[in-house]
Design an enzyme around this catalytic site. Sequence first.
Site, PDB file in Angstrom:
ATOM      1  N   CYS A   1      -9.017  -6.513  -4.497  1.00 35.20           N
ATOM      2  CA  CYS A   1      -7.615  -6.515  -4.085  1.00 35.20           C
ATOM      3  C   CYS A   1      -7.420  -5.160  -3.417  1.00 35.20           C
ATOM      4  O   CYS A   1      -7.830  -4.132  -3.973  1.00 35.20           O
ATOM      5  CB  CYS A   1      -6.695  -6.662  -5.287  1.00 35.20           C
ATOM      6  SG  CYS A   1      -4.961  -6.354  -4.866  1.00 35.20           S
TER       7      CYS A   1
ATOM      8  N   ASP B   1      -1.267  -7.070   5.479  1.00 35.49           N
ATOM      9  CA  ASP B   1      -1.323  -7.186   4.011  1.00 35.49           C
ATOM     10  C   ASP B   1       0.067  -7.570   3.512  1.00 35.49           C
ATOM     11  O   ASP B   1       1.064  -7.397   4.218  1.00 35.49           O
ATOM     12  CB  ASP B   1      -1.769  -5.869   3.355  1.00 35.49           C
ATOM     13  CG  ASP B   1      -1.881  -5.982   1.839  1.00 35.49           C
ATOM     14  OD1 ASP B   1      -2.535  -6.930   1.354  1.00 35.49           O
ATOM     15  OD2 ASP B   1      -1.289  -5.157   1.117  1.00 35.49           O
ATOM     16  N   SER B   2       0.106  -8.038   2.276  1.00 39.28           N
ATOM     17  CA  SER B   2       1.392  -8.378   1.666  1.00 39.28           C
ATOM     18  C   SER B   2       2.248  -7.121   1.455  1.00 39.28           C
ATOM     19  O   SER B   2       3.450  -7.235   1.252  1.00 39.28           O
ATOM     20  CB  SER B   2       1.141  -9.058   0.315  1.00 39.28           C
ATOM     21  OG  SER B   2       0.465  -8.153  -0.535  1.00 39.28           O
TER      22      SER B   2
ATOM     23  N   GLU C   1       2.556  -0.984  -6.306  1.00 36.39           N
ATOM     24  CA  GLU C   1       3.690  -1.081  -5.367  1.00 36.39           C
ATOM     25  C   GLU C   1       4.863  -0.219  -5.834  1.00 36.39           C
ATOM     26  O   GLU C   1       5.655   0.247  -5.042  1.00 36.39           O
ATOM     27  CB  GLU C   1       4.160  -2.544  -5.227  1.00 36.39           C
ATOM     28  CG  GLU C   1       3.219  -3.415  -4.415  1.00 36.39           C
ATOM     29  CD  GLU C   1       3.378  -3.271  -2.894  1.00 36.39           C
ATOM     30  OE1 GLU C   1       4.521  -3.153  -2.416  1.00 36.39           O
ATOM     31  OE2 GLU C   1       2.351  -3.275  -2.188  1.00 36.39           O
TER      32      GLU C   1
ATOM     33  N   CYS D   1      -6.095  -8.387   3.057  1.00 35.13           N
ATOM     34  CA  CYS D   1      -5.513  -8.842   1.790  1.00 35.13           C
ATOM     35  C   CYS D   1      -6.420  -9.952   1.286  1.00 35.13           C
ATOM     36  O   CYS D   1      -6.666 -10.935   1.994  1.00 35.13           O
ATOM     37  CB  CYS D   1      -4.110  -9.380   2.049  1.00 35.13           C
ATOM     38  SG  CYS D   1      -3.337 -10.173   0.635  1.00 35.13           S
TER      39      CYS D   1
ATOM     40  N   HIS E   1      -5.049  -3.315  -3.030  1.00 39.19           N
ATOM     41  CA  HIS E   1      -4.179  -2.350  -3.714  1.00 39.19           C
ATOM     42  C   HIS E   1      -4.952  -1.514  -4.748  1.00 39.19           C
ATOM     43  O   HIS E   1      -4.535  -0.424  -5.107  1.00 39.19           O
ATOM     44  CB  HIS E   1      -3.064  -3.066  -4.476  1.00 39.19           C
ATOM     45  CG  HIS E   1      -1.929  -3.528  -3.629  1.00 39.19           C
ATOM     46  ND1 HIS E   1      -2.067  -4.492  -2.666  1.00 39.19           N
ATOM     47  CD2 HIS E   1      -0.615  -3.162  -3.624  1.00 39.19           C
ATOM     48  CE1 HIS E   1      -0.879  -4.708  -2.104  1.00 39.19           C
ATOM     49  NE2 HIS E   1       0.012  -3.914  -2.666  1.00 39.19           N
TER      50      HIS E   1
END
Length: 277
Positions: free
Chosen positions: A196, A9-10, A162, A72, A198
């Site tokens: 997503c 993932d990013s 994040e 992701c 996240h």
Amino acid sequence: MNQPIGVFDSGYGGLTILRELVQTLPQYDYVYLGDNARTPYGTRSFETVYLYTLECVRHLFDRGCRLVVLACNTASAKALRNIQQLDLPILAPGLDGPNRRVLGVIRPTTEVIGNYSKTGNVGILATRGTVTSESYVVEIEKFFPTLSVFQEACPMWVPLVENGEYDSPGADYFVKQHIDRLMGKSPAIDTILLACTHYPLLLNKIRQYAPANATILSQGGIVAASLADYLKRHPEIETQCSKHGQRSFLTTDSTEDFDRQATIFYGEAIRSEQLTL
Ligand code: DGL
């Protein structure tokens, strides 16, 4: 040789997927790579997401992975097809096609999303990159052609997550804003996909602002079920995956930050290793 399943993932989001993979398929070894130094991907160009993702996939192959899951959506939308069609045959040539595999999270989700909706109206919450790629619209059309799909890009949500602000009062503003905009596109939406990896961290707030009867779908369980099925159907790959129940974690940024934050996403303490690409 250790041949773990790579999960990429990013940043931290893919840990919400890894968590479910480990729960469903605990016997395998896993290596997680978070490209935290270059997150977010959601606002970056197609070319950049492709190059960053390819670099990370290459690294996971170098670590012995036979199978890499792009946990992701943005990378799945913008890089997966190129990697599968252009890079794999060169990076991992085999007699009957590439001998390593890269899978994404969009296809498994679009294969089942229609099963959750009674009204035939689904909402997709995702990064701008995923929304503009139209990948969900195109893929859902293949499996559920009568479904109406409404998308909403939420560019502030990944930075909130994040930066550990997912539970803060500041997050309420942006969560409400995008849920309202999505529901404004069709009040008949009864299924909302968190497209997503996240976003599950914002689940409590999303529930608070979404209609009470709406089903909110996270992808972890869906991706885990799909991977289990994939491994059953592909013994040539399954037998290549090592099974010692080991997990390792790599980040392209500070391990200290990663270990603290990642523990929240993954649900247990993590010790990571820093990686220079
Ligand atoms: N977690 C990623 C996804 O599923 C996006 C995060 C980012 O913008 O980097 O789309």
